[in-house]
Design a protein around this motif. Structure first.
Motif, PDB file in Angstrom:
ATOM      1  N   GLU A   1      22.284 -22.087  20.095  1.00  0.00           N
ATOM      2  CA  GLU A   1      21.937 -23.045  21.152  1.00  0.00           C
ATOM      3  C   GLU A   1      21.284 -22.237  22.260  1.00  0.00           C
ATOM      4  O   GLU A   1      21.952 -21.623  23.084  1.00  0.00           O
ATOM      5  N   ASN A   2      19.943 -22.240  22.284  1.00  0.00           N
ATOM      6  CA  ASN A   2      19.224 -21.424  23.264  1.00  0.00           C
ATOM      7  C   ASN A   2      18.040 -22.188  23.831  1.00  0.00           C
ATOM      8  O   ASN A   2      17.663 -23.251  23.334  1.00  0.00           O
ATOM      9  N   VAL A   3      17.447 -21.634  24.867  1.00  0.00           N
ATOM     10  CA  VAL A   3      16.385 -22.313  25.589  1.00  0.00           C
ATOM     11  C   VAL A   3      15.058 -22.284  24.829  1.00  0.00           C
ATOM     12  O   VAL A   3      14.133 -23.044  25.141  1.00  0.00           O
TER      13      VAL A   3
ATOM     14  N   HIS B   1       9.741 -23.118  21.069  1.00  0.00           N
ATOM     15  CA  HIS B   1       9.176 -22.274  20.020  1.00  0.00           C
ATOM     16  C   HIS B   1      10.041 -22.323  18.758  1.00  0.00           C
ATOM     17  O   HIS B   1      10.668 -21.328  18.384  1.00  0.00           O
ATOM     18  N   PRO B   2      10.086 -23.454  18.075  1.00  0.00           N
ATOM     19  CA  PRO B   2      10.903 -23.537  16.855  1.00  0.00           C
ATOM     20  C   PRO B   2      10.437 -22.570  15.770  1.00  0.00           C
ATOM     21  O   PRO B   2      11.218 -22.189  14.897  1.00  0.00           O
ATOM     22  N   GLU B   3       9.173 -22.156  15.843  1.00  0.00           N
ATOM     23  CA  GLU B   3       8.637 -21.226  14.836  1.00  0.00           C
ATOM     24  C   GLU B   3       9.217 -19.826  14.975  1.00  0.00           C
ATOM     25  O   GLU B   3       9.021 -18.978  14.086  1.00  0.00           O
ATOM     26  N   TRP B   4       9.951 -19.557  16.043  1.00  0.00           N
ATOM     27  CA  TRP B   4      10.573 -18.243  16.235  1.00  0.00           C
ATOM     28  C   TRP B   4      11.898 -18.113  15.489  1.00  0.00           C
ATOM     29  O   TRP B   4      12.531 -17.061  15.530  1.00  0.00           O
TER      30      TRP B   4
ATOM     31  N   GLN C   1       1.946  -9.636  10.185  1.00  0.00           N
ATOM     32  CA  GLN C   1       1.462 -10.503  11.261  1.00  0.00           C
ATOM     33  C   GLN C   1       2.561 -10.816  12.279  1.00  0.00           C
ATOM     34  O   GLN C   1       3.212 -11.856  12.215  1.00  0.00           O
ATOM     35  N   PRO C   2       2.797  -9.920  13.210  1.00  0.00           N
ATOM     36  CA  PRO C   2       3.799 -10.170  14.253  1.00  0.00           C
ATOM     37  C   PRO C   2       3.520 -11.464  15.008  1.00  0.00           C
ATOM     38  O   PRO C   2       2.363 -11.828  15.235  1.00  0.00           O
ATOM     39  N   ILE C   3       4.584 -12.170  15.382  1.00  0.00           N
ATOM     40  CA  ILE C   3       4.452 -13.333  16.254  1.00  0.00           C
ATOM     41  C   ILE C   3       4.309 -12.784  17.667  1.00  0.00           C
ATOM     42  O   ILE C   3       5.301 -12.519  18.357  1.00  0.00           O
ATOM     43  N   GLN C   4       3.074 -12.592  18.088  1.00  0.00           N
ATOM     44  CA  GLN C   4       2.788 -11.804  19.287  1.00  0.00           C
ATOM     45  C   GLN C   4       3.393 -12.387  20.546  1.00  0.00           C
ATOM     46  O   GLN C   4       3.878 -11.654  21.421  1.00  0.00           O
ATOM     47  N   GLU C   5       3.391 -13.705  20.671  1.00  0.00           N
ATOM     48  CA  GLU C   5       3.964 -14.329  21.868  1.00  0.00           C
ATOM     49  C   GLU C   5       5.444 -14.004  21.997  1.00  0.00           C
ATOM     50  O   GLU C   5       5.952 -13.779  23.098  1.00  0.00           O
ATOM     51  N   LEU C   6       6.143 -13.977  20.867  1.00  0.00           N
ATOM     52  CA  LEU C   6       7.562 -13.622  20.865  1.00  0.00           C
ATOM     53  C   LEU C   6       7.749 -12.159  21.240  1.00  0.00           C
ATOM     54  O   LEU C   6       8.611 -11.817  22.059  1.00  0.00           O
ATOM     55  N   TRP C   7       6.944 -11.288  20.664  1.00  0.00           N
ATOM     56  CA  TRP C   7       7.035  -9.860  20.990  1.00  0.00           C
ATOM     57  C   TRP C   7       6.773  -9.616  22.482  1.00  0.00           C
ATOM     58  O   TRP C   7       7.459  -8.821  23.115  1.00  0.00           O
ATOM     59  N   ASP C   8       5.793 -10.307  23.009  1.00  0.00           N
ATOM     60  CA  ASP C   8       5.477 -10.157  24.437  1.00  0.00           C
ATOM     61  C   ASP C   8       6.649 -10.606  25.299  1.00  0.00           C
ATOM     62  O   ASP C   8       6.977  -9.960  26.308  1.00  0.00           O
ATOM     63  N   MET C   9       7.280 -11.704  24.899  1.00  0.00           N
ATOM     64  CA  MET C   9       8.426 -12.215  25.653  1.00  0.00           C
ATOM     65  C   MET C   9       9.574 -11.208  25.632  1.00  0.00           C
ATOM     66  O   MET C   9      10.222 -10.959  26.664  1.00  0.00           O
ATOM     67  N   ILE C  10       9.835 -10.602  24.489  1.00  0.00           N
ATOM     68  CA  ILE C  10      10.913  -9.623  24.368  1.00  0.00           C
ATOM     69  C   ILE C  10      10.674  -8.434  25.299  1.00  0.00           C
ATOM     70  O   ILE C  10      11.599  -7.928  25.942  1.00  0.00           O
ATOM     71  N   CYS C  11       9.436  -8.003  25.391  1.00  0.00           N
ATOM     72  CA  CYS C  11       9.100  -6.892  26.286  1.00  0.00           C
ATOM     73  C   CYS C  11       9.108  -7.320  27.752  1.00  0.00           C
ATOM     74  O   CYS C  11       9.560  -6.575  28.634  1.00  0.00           O
TER      75      CYS C  11
END
Length: 665
Positions: free
Chosen positions: A209-211, A216-219, A345-355
């Motif tokens: 249960e997260n925001v 981003h259900p694809e994450w 093929q990294p999910i770049q938007e997710l990687w950017d968010m993590i950083c």
């Protein structure tokens, strides 16, 4: 210091408003560091106070009687980590207390105040930690957590709801400041006291249960909701227990029918932008976010229903057999190990968010470092990106990584990290099999600093083991005098706690039964349940009383010591139950020696032939200046072979000072 100033002003106003109010609000007497006098003393080692008056008086006294040391921390010293002594703190547990004495530690007590720990209450305990030599706080569970179905009061600390948030339950209701502001205030208070702050960060694992699930259900990985009741880590009868999912094991793994059945339950991610909760998604589509599973095959460990895993790649690794369809992303023991099997093929938007989460923490709280947890959930490429983002524009910002294998230090240094956790918290307390000695003596040549700990968050506590309190003092004191080591202390260690904080599934469940059935903490764990550490323990000062003088010696002789100026102590036999190091500083040297037999008195012959070949001065005298068992200073004599014969009490640590004169050429 804008938040700290605001807090003090707010407390002053609140005290004026509530100074005539009558409260039956109790705190441990040990919290009364600065002698608050308007208190009623109880036989229970507690005092009754007006909370507004007490916290206002204590915090003002604390900052008036301690010099502002925040400016000293701004020196761009990139090697400051080597001189740290770290205290791992979960705010919610650290300063929890049953203030209204209703036998419950609640978030909303009789006075609508917090029994659970808060940033405000934890501030007043900082002087006690500093007395023990603590100069760095490692904060965990600061972010808001997401709870789904755990039978505990709280989910595991990795169950983060939103990485860019602060848990509102940690904000004290005594002051009109939100959780984010109170967190920033706590960091400012630490800096004022000369203490740095490091945040734990586990970006691979988070709450189901997260925001992010609605945006981003694809994450994420999704399964048929009906499968949830039977959901488990797929097993493979062709493989033994606890197999790491290396490529060589996966041929048999993917032939197994249980694995195939597990994969068949996964579904494509839904459209979720019109929903706000996981339940709404479940009701609409009859699917749910897949719970996290352990990364070892045939581990026979239940799934964690509260947490899940980020899906970092559009496509999985190419190692997956052709007969397995990868059209729908699925979670299995191998796909969660992104360090072993990075996808494509990294999910770049997710990687950017993590950083970007680390940048957000730095900008909002001005923290000094990150402890990266569970790095095996991240690919090596992402690990490097996280480290690079963390150190951008802050070369003195430290990155520590959770890594149990000391032999892997060099790999983490190459990725940009500064230190690893190591495995001492699991093994070093096994002094009977010489694990502590083996750990200590190999550190000198280690390529980076390592935590020196006798316990970790997910392991048993030192004080529940054979030797208990004596073993705890031995390990904590010696951890400050190991070369290339970072002393590491857990929440509650000063209270001689025996109950585990959050026992791992791999841990022995017998450790959950260390207190009696009539104890409110029976079967509870501080990081999962409503729990208060025993600040009334008669041994509360046992560690502080020895660590306070010991830390002064550490600062003089161990801080910034080069390997050439650290000499292992020799004994008559490698089988001697002893451990020691000598540190050279100009015309003196400090020898720290421990009897690792915590049950018996032993006599040791300390051999000095290697020491005298290294000393840069001619020796004048030797004194025992400190001991965990003896408060007096003693002369130390040599035998005819110039060795030092000494008798040690069980678990005793002795400090010997060698003084001399440097001969001029």
């Amino acid at each position: 210091m804008k938040y700290l100033k605001c807090l003090l002003e707010t407390l002053e106003k609140q005290e004026e408003l509530h100074h005539k109010d009558i409260y039956n609000y109790v705190i441990p007497s040990s919290w009364n560091t600065y002698g608050y006098k308007s208190a009623h003393v109880l036989k229970s080692k507690e005092i009754i106070v007006n909370p507004y008056s007490f916290y206002n008086y204590t915090l003002h006294s604390m900052f008036e009687k301690n010099e502002d040391q925040s400016e000293k921390l701004k020196d761009k010293n990139e090697n400051w980590l080597k001189n740290t002594s770290i205290y791992a703190m979960n705010i919610r547990a650290h300063s929890a207390w049953d203030h209204d004495r209703d036998e419950h530690v609640s978030q909303n007590n009789l006075y609508h105040m917090h029994d659970n720990g808060t940033f405000l209450k934890s501030m007043i305990l900082l002087p006690f930690l500093k007395r023990m030599g603590i100069n760095t706080i490692l904060l965990s569970s600061v972010a808001k957590l997401g709870k789904t179905s755990t039978h505990h009061k709280y989910p595991v600390k990795e169950a983060v709801y939103d990485f860019q948030s602060v848990d509102e339950n940690l904000a004290d209701s005594l002051v009109d400041m939100n959780a984010k502001e109170q967190c920033a205030t706590f960091v400012e208070a630490c800096h004022y006291m000369g203490m740095r702050v490091i945040f734990e960060y586990c970006p691979g694992k988070l709450a189901r249960e997260n925001v992010y699930i609605t945006k981003h259900p694809e994450w994420f990985y999704w399964i048929q909701k009906d499968y949830l009741k039977d959901y488990h880590a797929p097993e493979c009868s062709a493989l033994p227990k606890n197999v790491i999912p290396h490529t060589y094991a996966l041929k048999d793994f993917y032939q197994n029918e249980d694995v195939k059945s597990h994969i068949a339950q996964f579904r494509k991610y839904p459209k979720t932008d019109s929903f706000s909760t996981l339940k709404e998604i479940e009701d609409a589509y009859d699917i749910t976010v897949a719970p996290f599973i352990v990364d070892q095959i045939n581990a026979n460990i239940p799934c964690d229903d509260d947490t899940t895993l980020f899906r970092l790649y559009e496509k999985p690794s190419s190692h997956i057999p052709k007969h397995i369809s990868t059209e729908i992303p699925y979670m299995s023991e191998d796909t969660i190990r992104n360090d072993l099997h990075p996808g494509k093929q990294p999910i770049q938007e997710l990687w950017d968010m993590i950083c970007e989460n680390i940048t957000w923490m730095k900008d909002n709280f001005h923290i000094d470092g990150i402890f990266l947890q569970k790095p095996y959930l991240l690919s090596e490429k992402l690990q490097k990106q996280i480290c690079k983002a963390a150190k951008r524009n802050h070369k003195d910002f430290v990155m520590i990584v959770e890594e149990n294998t000391i032999e892997n230090c060099s790999f983490w240094i190459e990725k940009g990290f500064d230190a690893i956790s190591g495995n001492s918290g699991y093994e070093s307390s096994d002094i009977w099999n010489r694990s502590f000695q083996m750990f200590a003596y190999r550190l000198k040549q280690n390529p980076c600093p390592v935590f020196a700990a006798g316990e970790y968050t997910d392991a048993r506590r030192i004080c529940c083991m054979d030797g208990g309190k004596k073993l705890s003092v031995l390990l904590h004191v010696m951890s400050h005098f190991l070369p290339n080591a970072i002393p590491f202390m857990l929440n509650g260690a000063e209270c001689m706690e025996t109950q585990p904080l959050q026992l791992s599934e791999y841990g022995d469940s017998k450790y959950l039964y260390t207190v009696s059935k009539d104890d409110p903490r029976y079967l509870k764990q501080a990081y999962l349940d409503s729990y208060a550490f025993d600040y009334r323990n008669s041994d509360l000062n046992a560690l502080a009383s020895i660590l306070e003088p010991a830390e002064k010696l550490r600062q003089k002789y161990v801080w910034n010591c080069t390997p050439d100026h650290c000499i292992p102590v020799w004994f008559s036999s490698p089988k001697d139950e002893a451990l020691g190091f000598t540190y050279i500083k100009d015309d003196s040297a400090l020898m720290v020696v421990a009897n690792t037999n915590i049950h018996n008195v032993i006599s040791l012959q300390i051999h000095t032939e290697n020491l005298f070949t290294e000393l840069p001065f001619s020796l004048n005298d030797v004194h025992q200046i400190l001991s965990t068992e003896d408060p007096y200073v003693h002369d130390v004599s040599f035998d005819t072979f110039r060795n030092i014969p000494l008798e040690f009490q069980p678990g005793e640590v002795k400090f010997l000072l060698f003084q001399g004169k440097i001969e001029k050429n």
